[in-house]
Design an enzyme around this catalytic site. Structure first.
Site, PDB file in Angstrom:
ATOM      1  N   HIS A  28       0.840  -1.193   0.000  1.00  0.00           N
ATOM      2  CA  HIS A  28       0.000   0.000   0.000  1.00  0.00           C
ATOM      3  C   HIS A  28       0.877   1.245   0.000  1.00  0.00           C
ATOM      4  CE1 HIS A  28      -3.405  -2.403   1.905  1.00  0.00           C
ATOM      5  NE2 HIS A  28      -2.357  -3.103   2.319  1.00  0.00           N
ATOM      6  N   TYR A  29       0.257   2.400  -0.295  1.00  0.00           N
ATOM      7  CA  TYR A  29       0.838   3.667   0.127  1.00  0.00           C
ATOM      8  C   TYR A  29      -0.114   4.319   1.128  1.00  0.00           C
ATOM      9  CZ  TYR A  29      -1.900   6.135  -3.636  1.00  0.00           C
ATOM     10  OH  TYR A  29      -2.870   6.638  -4.457  1.00  0.00           O
ATOM     11  N   THR A  30       0.443   5.220   1.941  1.00  0.00           N
ATOM     12  CA  THR A  30      -0.360   5.806   3.014  1.00  0.00           C
ATOM     13  C   THR A  30      -1.257   6.941   2.533  1.00  0.00           C
ATOM     14  OG1 THR A  30       1.459   7.303   3.557  1.00  0.00           O
ATOM     15  CG2 THR A  30       1.328   5.214   4.789  1.00  0.00           C
ATOM     16  N   GLU A  93       2.590  -0.844   4.547  1.00  0.00           N
ATOM     17  CA  GLU A  93       2.277   0.521   4.120  1.00  0.00           C
ATOM     18  C   GLU A  93       3.582   1.270   3.832  1.00  0.00           C
ATOM     19  OE1 GLU A  93      -0.495   2.306   3.683  1.00  0.00           O
ATOM     20  OE2 GLU A  93      -2.109   1.156   4.658  1.00  0.00           O
TER      21      GLU A  93
END
Length: 235
Positions: A28-30, A93
């Site tokens: 994921h990215y935040t 993340e």
């Protein structure tokens, strides 16, 4: 669990018991201003979200949820028969502004920290390369992270995810769009939202053009991925 790859812990209350063995990693990215803001949210009981790890843009690895616990990172999602992706996966993340706050390439030091952590996880749980996936792969109708600039090729160099097929053996193997969607489903995707799932496939496998349109190139890429899997080349 002691781990020399983890710089510190900030344990989140947002977790529960797994119902499935670990067989996946979801990246994921935040999409938040910085790592500390993201950590605050991932540890906020009211937010009801978490991940097992967060890696800052400076390369700091922070553990939020022990791997044996089920973190709440994937939401409503699906991959290769699993509808409880959270139970089957480890969520990582990446501290990053995302598309909403100024999308940009991921920092080299961040990816340098991700590679050994991912390598340790993949080896320990014997996770197939095909099950190291993007959030957009498991939730194509809702998510676009980590997005088209994520360096999958770097992970592939270390055998940590599937590489993009270099040789496409057939130019346009599917008779119609319905056949392509069925093949996407066979590969692992939720095809409920046809346009969004094609975008997700393109974001992962042909990031230079993401338009949600089925064309000869994406047909050929998917066919090659399935061919390689059937030959036992893409575990």
């Amino acid at each position: 669990m002691a781990d020399e790859l983890v710089h510190r812990e900030r344990l989140s209350p947002n977790c529960n018991e797994r119902k499935l063995p670990i067989s996946m990693v979801v990246l994921h990215y935040t999409e938040m201003e910085n790592a500390e803001v993201a950590l605050d949210r991932l540890c906020d009981p009211a937010a009801e979200v978490s991940a097992h790890y967060l890696i800052s843009e400076a390369g700091e690895v922070i553990r939020l949820v022990p791997e044996e616990q089920r973190a709440w990172h994937a939401g409503q999602s699906y991959w290769r028969g699993h509808r409880d992706v959270n139970s089957a996966s480890i969520g990582i993340e990446l501290d990053h502004p995302g598309h909403a706050l100024g999308y940009r390439p991921f920092s080299d030091v961040q990816i340098d920290a991700l590679v050994p952590l991912l390598a340790r996880i993949v080896k320990h749980y014997d996770i197939p390369r095909a099950n190291v996936v993007a959030h957009s792969d498991v939730a194509p109708a809702r998510k676009v992270d980590p997005g088209e600039l994520f360096p999958w090729d770097r992970l592939a160099e270390y055998g940590l995810c599937l590489p993009k097929p270099e040789k496409l053996e057939r130019g346009d193997p599917f008779d119609n769009d319905a056949a392509f969607y069925l093949a996407l489903e066979r590969f692992g995707y939720d095809i409920t939202d046809g346009h969004k799932v094609v975008e997700a496939f393109q974001r992962r496998w042909r990031p230079e053009r993401i338009d949600g349109q089925i064309d000869g190139q994406v047909r050929a890429i998917l066919f090659q991925l399935l061919l390689d899997r059937d030959r036992g080349l893409s575990r």
